[in-house]
Design a protein around this motif. Structure first.
Motif, short mmCIF file in Angstrom:
data_model
loop_
_atom_site.label_atom_id
_atom_site.label_comp_id
_atom_site.label_asym_id
_atom_site.label_seq_id
_atom_site.Cartn_x
_atom_site.Cartn_y
_atom_site.Cartn_z
N LEU A 41 -5.51 -5.64 -113.53
CA LEU A 41 -6.52 -5.25 -112.54
C LEU A 41 -7.20 -6.47 -111.91
O LEU A 41 -8.26 -6.34 -111.28
CB LEU A 41 -7.57 -4.35 -113.22
N THR B 72 -9.73 -2.80 -108.71
CA THR B 72 -10.19 -1.41 -108.83
C THR B 72 -11.05 -1.00 -107.64
O THR B 72 -11.38 0.17 -107.49
CB THR B 72 -11.05 -1.20 -110.09
N ALA C 181 -7.16 1.44 -109.14
CA ALA C 181 -6.77 0.90 -110.46
C ALA C 181 -5.38 1.42 -110.84
O ALA C 181 -4.53 0.65 -111.33
CB ALA C 181 -7.80 1.29 -111.52
N LYS D 93 -13.11 5.31 -118.06
CA LYS D 93 -12.17 4.39 -117.39
C LYS D 93 -10.78 4.47 -118.05
O LYS D 93 -9.76 4.45 -117.35
CB LYS D 93 -12.68 2.95 -117.43
N ASN E 270 -7.51 5.56 -115.94
CA ASN E 270 -6.40 4.62 -115.74
C ASN E 270 -5.07 5.18 -116.24
O ASN E 270 -4.01 4.95 -115.64
CB ASN E 270 -6.69 3.29 -116.44
#
Ligand code: NAP
Length: 316
Positions: free
Chosen positions: A207, A213, A262, A287, A291
């Motif tokens: 990332l 992101t 992301a 998160k 992801n």
């Protein structure tokens, strides 16, 4: 979650690995213990079976979170997860100190086993090369740990090809960890070479330290030891503005597919055929779960080419 062969190690790993530098806490945003433990639990619950850490991630704190999280998840959890930790790099009084001294490696492994609440480490990685110590000595210590059953496999990180080949002459090195992302492609050749040699290949910074992101839209000042200042160069000009241009190419793809930036960044990396597992760092359940959705879809060849072209412009 599907698993892939991690080179010739015999390990079967998920194409995504949870990174825990941020979870360790130093040089990244602050979060509570509960949030960090929950991020690790979320990864395991979602099926991620590979976790990356290091004693240098806040002097063992990241390892201690992993040990605690896996224990809290109940008996048998440790056996479902493979842990990569590192050696030859320490975090002392807020500074990173590299050393390949064999005594340090033996001591760090003993400490990691305690921190991780386990009696074996699946993969022990030499974090950075140390030009001061002969490789025979450094890797001799790792071989001894393997013979004693404390570790199952040996890896290296941040070694160039010449250093990797030298290390391979000193020990049974089976894995390579390097930075690789849309904004850092300098390691592509050595990653491909290592993959061709049958090493397990894992990559970090997918990332770009978070910039891919889309969460950073204005340039901020970070403390000297913040990793967005010290380690990743995208949070300074001229790279910051160039990455903002790259995000403009990613955004229509995200919108059309209904995915996050992301997810695009991680898929760009994990879809490269010389990468076995791509790491991302995330400190919260939200998160991690977001992801992982990248595994539900893949970038088309046309999208990959478009992103490659845009990324080249950032790198030129
Ligand atoms: N071998 C080495 O020398 C080396 C070097 C660097 C990293 N690594 C390993 O590789 C792992 C991954 O690299 P990294 O953590 O440095 O960088 P990264 O994965 O490229 O980026 C991590 C950053 O992205 C943020 N992030 C993650 N998912 C997000 C989302 N959906 N939305 C918004 N922000 C999101 C994280 O936020 P939060 O932290 O706030 O959740 C964190 O700030 C590390 O954790 C570590 O295990 C190894």
């Amino acid at each position: 979650m599907e698993t892939v062969r991690f080179g010739k190690t015999g390990m079967m790993v998920t194409p995504l690995t949870l990174g825990t530098w941020g979870i360790g806490g130093a040089g990244w945003d602050e979060n509570t213990d509960e949030t960090r433990l929950d991020a690790i639990a979320a990864a395991v619950e979602c099926g991620i079976n590979f976790i990356d850490t290091a004693p240098a991630y806040n002097a063992g704190k990241a390892e201690r979170y992993i040990g605690k999280a896996l224990e809290q998840m109940g008996p048998g959890t440790r056996q479902k997860v493979q842990i990569a930790t590192k050696c030859a790099n320490s975090f002392i009084d807020g500074q990173y100190v590299r050393s390949g001294r064999p005594e340090l490696i033996l001591q760090q492994c003993e400490d990691s086993l305690k921190n991780l609440r386990t009696d074996y480490i699946d993969l022990l990685i030499v974090h950075w090369p140390d030009p001061e110590i002969p490789y025979e000595k450094t890797f001799g210590a790792l071989t001894r740990l393997k013979e004693e059953g404390c570790i199952r496999h040996i890896g290296v990180s941040n070694f160039n090809q010449e250093q990797l080949q030298r290390a391979m002459q000193c020990a049974d090195v089976e894995a390579l960890q390097l930075q690789y992302s849309m904004v850092e492609q300098g390691n592509a050749d050595v990653l491909q070479w290592a993959h061709g040699q049958g090493l397990g290949v894992m990559t970090y910074g997918s990332l770009g330290g978070g910039i891919l992101t889309g969460r950073y839209r204005t340039l901020e000042q970070y403390a000297p030891m913040d990793n967005r200042n010290r380690f990743y160069p995208y949070f300074r000009e001229p790279l910051f503005s160039r990455v903002m241009e790259l995000l403009k190419v990613m955004e229509p793809i995200a919108k059309e597919r209904g995915v996050t930036l992301a997810e695009i960044a991680i898929n760009w990396s994990r879809q490269k055929d010389f990468i076995d597992t791509s790491m991302f760092g995330a400190q919260s359940r939200q998160k991690v779960e977001s992801n992982i959705k990248c595994l539900d879809w893949t970038l088309s060849e046309e999208e990959m080419e478009m992103l490659d072209r845009a990324a080249k412009a950032v790198l030129s």
